[in-house]
Design a protein around this motif. Sequence first.
Motif, PDB file in Angstrom:
ATOM      1  N   LYS A 111      50.772  10.869  13.779  1.00  0.00           N
ATOM      2  CA  LYS A 111      49.537  11.366  14.397  1.00  0.00           C
ATOM      3  C   LYS A 111      49.000  10.371  15.406  1.00  0.00           C
ATOM      4  CE  LYS A 111      48.080  14.044  10.421  1.00  0.00           C
ATOM      5  NZ  LYS A 111      46.995  14.440   9.514  1.00  0.00           N
TER       6      LYS A 111
ATOM      7  N   LYS B  76      41.719   9.258  14.008  1.00  0.00           N
ATOM      8  CA  LYS B  76      42.383   9.589  12.740  1.00  0.00           C
ATOM      9  C   LYS B  76      42.308   8.406  11.778  1.00  0.00           C
ATOM     10  CE  LYS B  76      44.505  13.564  14.136  1.00  0.00           C
ATOM     11  NZ  LYS B  76      44.114  14.878  13.633  1.00  0.00           N
TER      12      LYS B  76
ATOM     13  N   MET C   7      45.062  20.686   2.629  1.00  0.00           N
ATOM     14  CA  MET C   7      46.303  21.197   2.065  1.00  0.00           C
ATOM     15  C   MET C   7      46.033  21.400   0.587  1.00  0.00           C
ATOM     16  SD  MET C   7      49.288  22.034   3.162  1.00  0.00           S
ATOM     17  CE  MET C   7      50.189  21.078   4.373  1.00  0.00           C
TER      18      MET C   7
ATOM     19  N   LYS D 158      48.487  27.618  12.927  1.00  0.00           N
ATOM     20  CA  LYS D 158      48.604  26.654  14.026  1.00  0.00           C
ATOM     21  C   LYS D 158      49.883  26.800  14.836  1.00  0.00           C
ATOM     22  CE  LYS D 158      45.211  23.354  13.191  1.00  0.00           C
ATOM     23  NZ  LYS D 158      44.806  22.367  12.234  1.00  0.00           N
TER      24      LYS D 158
ATOM     25  N   VAL E  71      54.929  12.606   8.902  1.00  0.00           N
ATOM     26  CA  VAL E  71      53.974  13.106   9.885  1.00  0.00           C
ATOM     27  C   VAL E  71      53.487  11.947  10.744  1.00  0.00           C
ATOM     28  CG1 VAL E  71      51.839  14.427  10.192  1.00  0.00           C
ATOM     29  CG2 VAL E  71      53.267  14.811   8.169  1.00  0.00           C
TER      30      VAL E  71
ATOM     31  N   ILE F 207      55.520  16.567  13.212  1.00  0.00           N
ATOM     32  CA  ILE F 207      56.203  16.494  11.919  1.00  0.00           C
ATOM     33  C   ILE F 207      57.676  16.331  12.229  1.00  0.00           C
ATOM     34  CG2 ILE F 207      56.729  17.752   9.783  1.00  0.00           C
ATOM     35  CD1 ILE F 207      53.964  19.134  10.185  1.00  0.00           C
TER      36      ILE F 207
ATOM     37  N   ASN G  86      53.118  23.158  17.142  1.00  0.00           N
ATOM     38  CA  ASN G  86      51.706  23.377  16.839  1.00  0.00           C
ATOM     39  C   ASN G  86      50.911  23.696  18.104  1.00  0.00           C
ATOM     40  OD1 ASN G  86      51.099  23.335  14.143  1.00  0.00           O
ATOM     41  ND2 ASN G  86      50.868  21.109  14.035  1.00  0.00           N
TER      42      ASN G  86
ATOM     43  N   GLU H 280      52.055   9.235   8.264  1.00  0.00           N
ATOM     44  CA  GLU H 280      51.465   9.822   7.072  1.00  0.00           C
ATOM     45  C   GLU H 280      52.484  10.568   6.232  1.00  0.00           C
ATOM     46  OE1 GLU H 280      47.365  11.503   7.678  1.00  0.00           O
ATOM     47  OE2 GLU H 280      48.361  13.297   6.963  1.00  0.00           O
ATOM     48  N   GLU H 281      52.319  10.466   4.939  1.00  0.00           N
ATOM     49  CA  GLU H 281      53.139  11.210   3.975  1.00  0.00           C
ATOM     50  C   GLU H 281      53.003  12.714   4.232  1.00  0.00           C
ATOM     51  OE1 GLU H 281      52.449  11.861  -0.862  1.00  0.00           O
ATOM     52  OE2 GLU H 281      50.920  10.980   0.416  1.00  0.00           O
ATOM     53  N   TYR H 282      54.099  13.446   4.159  1.00  0.00           N
ATOM     54  CA  TYR H 282      54.097  14.896   4.358  1.00  0.00           C
ATOM     55  C   TYR H 282      53.634  15.590   3.086  1.00  0.00           C
ATOM     56  CZ  TYR H 282      55.884  19.596   5.220  1.00  0.00           C
ATOM     57  OH  TYR H 282      56.003  20.954   5.385  1.00  0.00           O
ATOM     58  N   LEU H 283      52.679  16.498   3.216  1.00  0.00           N
ATOM     59  CA  LEU H 283      52.170  17.232   2.060  1.00  0.00           C
ATOM     60  C   LEU H 283      52.620  18.680   2.157  1.00  0.00           C
ATOM     61  CD1 LEU H 283      48.461  15.990   2.122  1.00  0.00           C
ATOM     62  CD2 LEU H 283      50.303  15.149   0.648  1.00  0.00           C
TER      63      LEU H 283
ATOM     64  N   LEU I 296      43.807  16.955   5.388  1.00  0.00           N
ATOM     65  CA  LEU I 296      44.736  16.658   6.486  1.00  0.00           C
ATOM     66  C   LEU I 296      43.996  16.049   7.661  1.00  0.00           C
ATOM     67  CD1 LEU I 296      46.795  19.976   6.544  1.00  0.00           C
ATOM     68  CD2 LEU I 296      47.459  17.793   5.521  1.00  0.00           C
ATOM     69  N   GLU I 297      42.814  16.578   7.936  1.00  0.00           N
ATOM     70  CA  GLU I 297      42.050  16.097   9.081  1.00  0.00           C
ATOM     71  C   GLU I 297      40.613  16.573   8.953  1.00  0.00           C
ATOM     72  OE1 GLU I 297      42.326  17.967  12.859  1.00  0.00           O
ATOM     73  OE2 GLU I 297      42.577  19.962  12.027  1.00  0.00           O
TER      74      GLU I 297
ATOM     75  N   ALA J 239      46.561  12.191   2.229  1.00  0.00           N
ATOM     76  CA  ALA J 239      47.936  11.695   2.185  1.00  0.00           C
ATOM     77  C   ALA J 239      47.968  10.177   2.378  1.00  0.00           C
ATOM     78  CB  ALA J 239      48.756  12.375   3.282  1.00  0.00           C
TER      79      ALA J 239
ATOM     80  N   GLU K 130      47.589  25.758   3.671  1.00  0.00           N
ATOM     81  CA  GLU K 130      46.483  25.141   4.399  1.00  0.00           C
ATOM     82  C   GLU K 130      45.245  26.018   4.367  1.00  0.00           C
ATOM     83  OE1 GLU K 130      48.971  23.436   7.972  1.00  0.00           O
ATOM     84  OE2 GLU K 130      46.836  23.065   8.319  1.00  0.00           O
TER      85      GLU K 130
ATOM     86  N   VAL L  72      49.875  15.754  16.816  1.00  0.00           N
ATOM     87  CA  VAL L  72      50.474  15.639  15.478  1.00  0.00           C
ATOM     88  C   VAL L  72      51.916  16.139  15.512  1.00  0.00           C
ATOM     89  CG1 VAL L  72      50.350  16.428  13.083  1.00  0.00           C
ATOM     90  CG2 VAL L  72      48.245  15.899  14.328  1.00  0.00           C
TER      91      VAL L  72
HETATM   92  P1  AMP Z   1      45.817  17.806  12.033  1.00  0.00           P
HETATM   93  O1  AMP Z   1      45.438  17.844  13.479  1.00  0.00           O
HETATM   94  O2  AMP Z   1      45.751  16.465  11.405  1.00  0.00           O
HETATM   95  O3  AMP Z   1      45.205  18.912  11.220  1.00  0.00           O
HETATM   96  O4  AMP Z   1      47.355  18.229  12.028  1.00  0.00           O
HETATM   97  C1  AMP Z   1      47.766  19.450  12.602  1.00  0.00           C
HETATM   98  C2  AMP Z   1      48.639  20.183  11.654  1.00  0.00           C
HETATM   99  O5  AMP Z   1      49.740  19.373  11.261  1.00  0.00           O
HETATM  100  C3  AMP Z   1      47.954  20.554  10.344  1.00  0.00           C
HETATM  101  O6  AMP Z   1      47.213  21.717  10.472  1.00  0.00           O
HETATM  102  C4  AMP Z   1      49.149  20.698   9.429  1.00  0.00           C
HETATM  103  O7  AMP Z   1      49.780  21.954   9.629  1.00  0.00           O
HETATM  104  C5  AMP Z   1      50.080  19.631   9.902  1.00  0.00           C
HETATM  105  N1  AMP Z   1      49.880  18.398   9.119  1.00  0.00           N
HETATM  106  C6  AMP Z   1      49.037  17.379   9.395  1.00  0.00           C
HETATM  107  N2  AMP Z   1      49.117  16.405   8.459  1.00  0.00           N
HETATM  108  C7  AMP Z   1      50.043  16.808   7.582  1.00  0.00           C
HETATM  109  C8  AMP Z   1      50.593  16.249   6.372  1.00  0.00           C
HETATM  110  N3  AMP Z   1      50.210  15.052   5.912  1.00  0.00           N
HETATM  111  N4  AMP Z   1      51.531  16.970   5.721  1.00  0.00           N
HETATM  112  C9  AMP Z   1      51.946  18.170   6.176  1.00  0.00           C
HETATM  113  N5  AMP Z   1      51.483  18.745   7.287  1.00  0.00           N
HETATM  114  C10 AMP Z   1      50.539  18.090   7.993  1.00  0.00           C
END
Ligand code: AMP
Length: 391
Positions: free
Chosen positions: A107, A67, A237, A178, A105, A119, A188, A149-152, A246-247, A82, A156, A117
């Motif tokens: 990770k 990440k 996002m 998810k 968030v 939240i 998730n 990480e900042e929450y967005l 996000l990833e 973010a 999605e 991940v």
């Molecule tokens: P990722 O594996 O990084 O995609 O994270 C898994 C899930 O976590 C994503 O599909 C989002 O639903 C949530 N997520 C990850 N990063 C953020 C973020 N910065 N803000 C809000 N939700 C997030």
Amino acid sequence: MASIATCHKPESSNPEALLGLAESLDVALTVVGPEAPLVAGAVDRFRQAGRLIIGPTAAAARLEGSKLFAKQAMQRFGVPTARYEAVEDYAAAVSALGRFSYPVVLKADGLAAGKGVLIVQDRQEAEEALRSLLSGALVGGAGSRVVIEEYLSGEEVSFIALSDGEHVLPLAPTQDHKAIFDGDKGPNTGGMGAYCDARILTPAQASEVMERVMLPVVNGMRRDGCPFSGFLYAGLMMTDAGPKVLEFNVRLGDPEAQPLMLSLDSDLAPVLMAAARGELAAVSLDWQGCPSVCVVLASEGYPGPPRTGDLISGIDEAESSGALVFHAGTKHTPEGLVSAGGRVLGVTASGPDLPSAIARTYQAVGRIRFRGMQFRRDIGQKGLRRWPAAQ
Ligand code: AMP
Ligand code: GLY
């Protein structure tokens, strides 16, 4: 797959064993599904041996494998994402937390099969989560470094493109679900369902994603000396300030791939061959314009340790209604087909519009049974507001 092809099980999934299998079968083109062999260097090894393969090298697969690598790459390439800080010990983590608001968030840096991940809503929850990530209790060594990480907020979208290292061919947009429960509630998972529908993004939004995310990443990786080939998946996002990443995944998403394959009209084989040869410039894709939906049938207990070994019935009936049932965690036994994993089946169907694709998929889901089967009943619902006339 066993009903249309011969399946071979490699002795292990390390690059050498995979190459050995491809050579013994004289495979013309290898397409890598999961992330682990990519991160382990399967593509590097096949290319050294002169075998065509689809996927990124180990260096390029770091976009998914770490990440932190992904965040730093996005910073270098100017890709919107973010704000974050990376930490490796608890004291640094706690002091970094003070610079974020809640929810925040957390990770795990490394690969964690969709489970790394978290939240969290307040300081106490954040401290507990950081302790279990950093100590290895939650996802082992993958959590020894954590990205805060900042929450967005926003909706999605999964945006996947195929690249040969230079050219970028976008696929239709998809949306994953998810969380384990309806209404995006609960922990998730790897993904409980997805749908493919061109209307998920307006043409202007789709070009914005290409211009601000996909092209900068492919161009940047090439400039950095590790060109990206294969499927590049941006988890986005859609915020008020535009798309933010996000990833990244370095492969087709699961369950996004299932509805994508149903909605795609072109024959994928020549497209993949062109990508492996660096000839994507000449290729375009045809989409039927038909939305598709995939509902994942999961075992009791998932996303925790799943209950397995239960007899599955009704797949033929589901398929006779026009659905395609993808197997994810199943096993043939003398007693019949049984569940053998967390996500067991992906029931997939398309229709002339999203409401009918959803209805057809759930009709097929209704024919399948196994003990403890759980699934979401709201896959695709978010997309219905884009189909007012069809409702
Ligand atoms: P990722 O594996 O990084 O995609 O994270 C898994 C899930 O976590 C994503 O599909 C989002 O639903 C949530 N997520 C990850 N990063 C953020 C973020 N910065 N803000 C809000 N939700 C997030
Ligand atoms: N659906 C997200 C993934 O494949 O990781």
